[in-house]
Design an enzyme around this catalytic site. Structure first.
Site, short mmCIF file in Angstrom:
data_model
loop_
_atom_site.label_atom_id
_atom_site.label_comp_id
_atom_site.label_asym_id
_atom_site.label_seq_id
_atom_site.Cartn_x
_atom_site.Cartn_y
_atom_site.Cartn_z
N LYS A 1 0.84 -1.21 0.00
CA LYS A 1 0.00 0.00 0.00
C LYS A 1 0.87 1.26 0.00
O LYS A 1 0.65 2.18 -0.79
CB LYS A 1 -0.90 0.01 1.24
CG LYS A 1 -1.62 1.32 1.43
CD LYS A 1 -2.22 1.48 2.81
CE LYS A 1 -1.34 2.20 3.74
NZ LYS A 1 -1.49 3.24 4.54
N ASN A 2 1.85 1.30 0.90
CA ASN A 2 2.61 2.55 1.03
C ASN A 2 3.56 2.79 -0.14
O ASN A 2 4.07 3.90 -0.30
CB ASN A 2 3.33 2.61 2.39
CG ASN A 2 2.34 2.86 3.52
OD1 ASN A 2 1.20 3.26 3.27
ND2 ASN A 2 2.76 2.61 4.75
N ASP B 1 4.17 0.43 12.03
CA ASP B 1 2.85 -0.01 11.53
C ASP B 1 2.49 -1.41 12.03
O ASP B 1 1.34 -1.84 11.88
CB ASP B 1 2.83 0.02 9.99
CG ASP B 1 2.98 1.44 9.46
OD1 ASP B 1 2.74 2.38 10.24
OD2 ASP B 1 3.36 1.60 8.29
N ARG C 1 -3.85 10.44 3.41
CA ARG C 1 -2.61 11.02 3.93
C ARG C 1 -1.64 11.26 2.75
O ARG C 1 -1.01 12.30 2.63
CB ARG C 1 -2.00 10.02 4.93
CG ARG C 1 -0.64 10.35 5.40
CD ARG C 1 -0.69 11.20 6.64
NE ARG C 1 0.63 11.69 6.99
CZ ARG C 1 0.85 12.87 7.47
NH1 ARG C 1 -0.13 13.72 7.67
NH2 ARG C 1 2.07 13.26 7.78
N ARG D 1 0.40 14.85 12.56
CA ARG D 1 1.51 14.37 11.72
C ARG D 1 1.98 15.52 10.82
O ARG D 1 1.48 15.71 9.72
CB ARG D 1 1.06 13.16 10.89
CG ARG D 1 0.71 11.97 11.79
CD ARG D 1 -0.05 10.90 11.06
NE ARG D 1 0.78 10.12 10.16
CZ ARG D 1 0.30 9.24 9.28
NH1 ARG D 1 -1.01 9.05 9.19
NH2 ARG D 1 1.10 8.57 8.48
N ARG E 1 -8.45 0.37 4.11
CA ARG E 1 -7.40 1.20 3.51
C ARG E 1 -6.14 0.39 3.27
O ARG E 1 -5.34 0.75 2.41
CB ARG E 1 -7.01 2.34 4.46
CG ARG E 1 -8.11 3.20 4.92
CD ARG E 1 -7.51 4.27 5.79
NE ARG E 1 -7.08 5.31 4.90
CZ ARG E 1 -7.54 6.55 4.94
NH1 ARG E 1 -8.41 6.89 5.85
NH2 ARG E 1 -7.13 7.44 4.09
N CYS F 1 -5.21 8.58 8.23
CA CYS F 1 -5.24 8.09 9.61
C CYS F 1 -4.59 9.12 10.53
O CYS F 1 -3.37 9.24 10.59
CB CYS F 1 -4.48 6.76 9.71
SG CYS F 1 -5.40 5.36 9.05
N1 EPU Z 1 7.48 13.98 10.82
C1 EPU Z 1 7.72 15.30 11.12
N2 EPU Z 1 7.76 16.20 10.08
C2 EPU Z 1 7.59 15.83 8.79
C3 EPU Z 1 7.35 14.48 8.50
C4 EPU Z 1 7.30 13.58 9.54
O1 EPU Z 1 7.88 15.68 12.28
O2 EPU Z 1 7.65 16.69 7.91
C5 EPU Z 1 7.44 12.98 11.90
C6 EPU Z 1 6.06 12.32 12.03
O3 EPU Z 1 5.18 13.06 12.82
C7 EPU Z 1 6.43 10.98 12.63
C8 EPU Z 1 7.80 10.68 12.00
O4 EPU Z 1 8.32 11.93 11.57
O5 EPU Z 1 6.57 11.09 14.01
C9 EPU Z 1 7.79 9.73 10.84
O6 EPU Z 1 6.85 10.16 9.87
P1 EPU Z 1 6.97 9.82 8.32
O7 EPU Z 1 7.02 11.08 7.56
O8 EPU Z 1 8.06 8.82 8.11
O9 EPU Z 1 5.59 9.13 8.07
P2 EPU Z 1 4.68 9.28 6.78
O10 EPU Z 1 5.52 9.37 5.57
O11 EPU Z 1 3.67 10.33 7.00
C10 EPU Z 1 4.57 6.74 6.23
C11 EPU Z 1 3.46 5.74 6.13
C12 EPU Z 1 2.93 5.42 7.52
C13 EPU Z 1 4.07 4.92 8.39
C14 EPU Z 1 5.23 5.93 8.40
C15 EPU Z 1 6.45 5.45 9.15
C16 EPU Z 1 2.48 6.38 4.02
C17 EPU Z 1 1.36 7.01 3.32
N3 EPU Z 1 2.38 6.32 5.34
O12 EPU Z 1 3.96 7.89 6.83
O13 EPU Z 1 2.00 4.37 7.33
O14 EPU Z 1 3.61 4.75 9.72
O15 EPU Z 1 5.62 6.22 7.04
O16 EPU Z 1 6.92 4.27 8.62
O17 EPU Z 1 3.42 5.90 3.42
C18 EPU Z 1 0.17 3.03 7.88
O18 EPU Z 1 0.42 2.39 6.85
O19 EPU Z 1 -0.65 2.65 8.75
C19 EPU Z 1 0.88 4.28 8.11
C20 EPU Z 1 0.48 5.19 9.00
#
Ligand code: EPU
Length: 417
Positions: A22-23, A304, A92, A121, A396, A116
């Site tokens: 998915k991601n 996750d 997201r 975030r 999702r 989510c």
């Molecule tokens: N963060 C910041 N600033 C930013 C970006 C992130 O402070 O600009 C923080 C976040 O708040 C968090 C950490 O950095 O504490 C990591 O966030 P990241 O950006 O890596 O997460 P994401 O890209 O928003 C993706 C996956 C998530 C998964 C995370 C971590 C997608 C769409 N989502 O999120 O997947 O938990 O990486 O591996 O790819 C899920 O599949 O259930 C899910 C939430």
């Protein structure tokens, strides 16, 4: 409203096929719009988030032909239309439209992402990246307007290791003039998958999967065909479910290397695991040792899988401590597990989990992985029926969940109210 009903207590047995990640998918679909011609994605998961992304691309003028696990995206007639509201708010990963449209058109207006929201975030690192590439970013009534006369290569150090920011910067930088380096980049397999697609489209990206990624911008990108990597989180969830129900399951179509952290932790608990080239067999046992789990960025234990793992940890003989170093408060599933009799205390970013029996209850999934945790808890419960609402969150990230679990011998069904 739809509910998921589970009559638990049956060991899962058999083979489950894992679909594409998915991601990865929800980053590869927007990445395709950087191309001048059609991109074909294979091994696509059939998920609601993918369906929403398809609609978004069509709203932007792309032609999308989606047939089960294959999607052909023709973005040749795409325009950069402002998208402050609507479908972008449901996802997201709509933030990837920012990098992709900026790369292709030098301009994007996208509403702040939904999805989510288990905790705030922020996307400050994405914005920092766009600005370093020469874009101005303004917030107009809750939508980000990103615009650049010209995108130029830059050296970007991420203050937080972020999957989303790393991919978003790769998308925009692949069409910038000159060389961009991302330092302290995220190393998740999904990042390698996106870089592989972009390179097949003609981009020049090196170092994906390490903490330094080098992107040499190119003038144009073109169509190609790409097969999405297997979903390591879906695979890990079935591995946990197999262990939790004391079952015997072959989790097929996986890359075992991507599952090293969960495999090691399950083995530490006493689960028997056999690795093959593209599958993993998980054989559950009657008694499990308590373990401590630390959710970290890849290659650490995936955040996750933290929620699903918390349900399994109720099945040990002692006390386990599960700490999430990626998100500070991803524990919305814990009050629901309390309803099912779990003995769990949350302290800061840790959940302290005491082994003990679970009982059937009516519970609510508040996000995707919280939903997965409740499904596993429901499969464990020996008597009665667990009712889970919030099924739309589970949809999702887990395609064909009811079919897959039923094929493994679970008694699970959807019920309309
Ligand atoms: N963060 C910041 N600033 C930013 C970006 C992130 O402070 O600009 C923080 C976040 O708040 C968090 C950490 O950095 O504490 C990591 O966030 P990241 O950006 O890596 O997460 P994401 O890209 O928003 C993706 C996956 C998530 C998964 C995370 C971590 C997608 C769409 N989502 O999120 O997947 O938990 O990486 O591996 O790819 C899920 O599949 O259930 C899910 C939430």
């Amino acid at each position: 409203m739809e509910k998921l009903m589970i009559a638990g207590g049956r060991p899962l047995r058999g083979t489950v096929q894992i679909s594409g990640a998915k991601n990865s998918a929800i980053a590869l679909i927007p990445a395709a719009i950087l191309s001048e011609s059609a991109v074909t994605l294979d091994n696509l998961p059939e998920l609601s988030d993918v369906a929403i992304y398809t609609e978004i691309l069509e709203e932007l003028g792309a032609t999308v032909d989606w047939n089960h696990d294959r999607m052909v995206i023709d973005p040749s007639r795409l325009i950069s239309r402002p998208m402050p509201n609507g479908n972008v708010k449901k996802l997201r990963a709509s933030y990837y439209l920012m990098g992709a449209l900026l790369g292709r058109f030098r301009e994007a207006t996208i509403g702040m992402p939904g999805g989510c929201n288990f905790e705030p975030r922020p996307i400050d690192q994405h914005i920092k990246g766009f600005e370093a590439l020469g874009a101005s970013v303004t917030n107009e009534n809750g939508a980000l307007h990103i615009k650049a006369k010209e995108l130029h290569g830059a050296k970007i150090y991420l203050d937080v290791v972020s999957v989303g920011a790393t991919i978003n910067i790769m998308l925009a930088a692949s069409r910038a003039k000159g060389v961009t380096t991302i330092e302290n980049a995220a190393k998740e397999p999904e990042i390698i998958d996106v870089a592989t697609l972009l390179n097949s489209m003609g981009a020049k990206i090196k170092g994906a999967g390490t903490e330094t990624i080098r992107i040499e911008g190119v003038d144009a990108l073109y169509g190609c065909r790409h097969s999405i990597i297997p979903d390591r989180i879906q695979a890990g969830t079935y591995m946990i479910a197999a262990a939790a129900t004391r079952g015997d399951v072959i989790v097929d179509n996986v890359i075992p290397k991507h599952l090293e952290a969960i495999t090691a932790k399950l083995q530490e608990m006493g689960v028997h695991i056999y690795e093959m080239d593209e599958s993993i067999r998980v054989v559950g046992q009657t008694d499990y040792e308590s373990v401590d789990v630390k959710a970290l960025v890849y290659p650490g234990f995936a955040t996750d899988l933290q929620s699903p793992m918390s349900s399994l940890l109720t099945q040990t003989k002692g006390v386990s401590i599960l700490t999430d170093y990626v998100y500070s408060n991803r524990f919305k599933h814990i009050p629901e597990l309390h309803r099912m009799g779990a003995r769990i205390k949350v302290e800061g970013r840790s959940a302290i989990i005491e082994g003990g029996p679970l009982t059937a209850a009516k519970v609510k999934a508040t996000d995707l992985r919280a939903g997965a945790a409740l499904v596993i808890a429901g499969l464990i419960v020996p008597d009665g029926i667990t009712e889970i609402t919030g099924v739309e969150y589970i949809d999702r990230g887990y395609d064909h969940l009811v079919t897959n679990l039923s094929n493994l011998g679970a008694e699970v069904w959807r019920q309309h109210e």
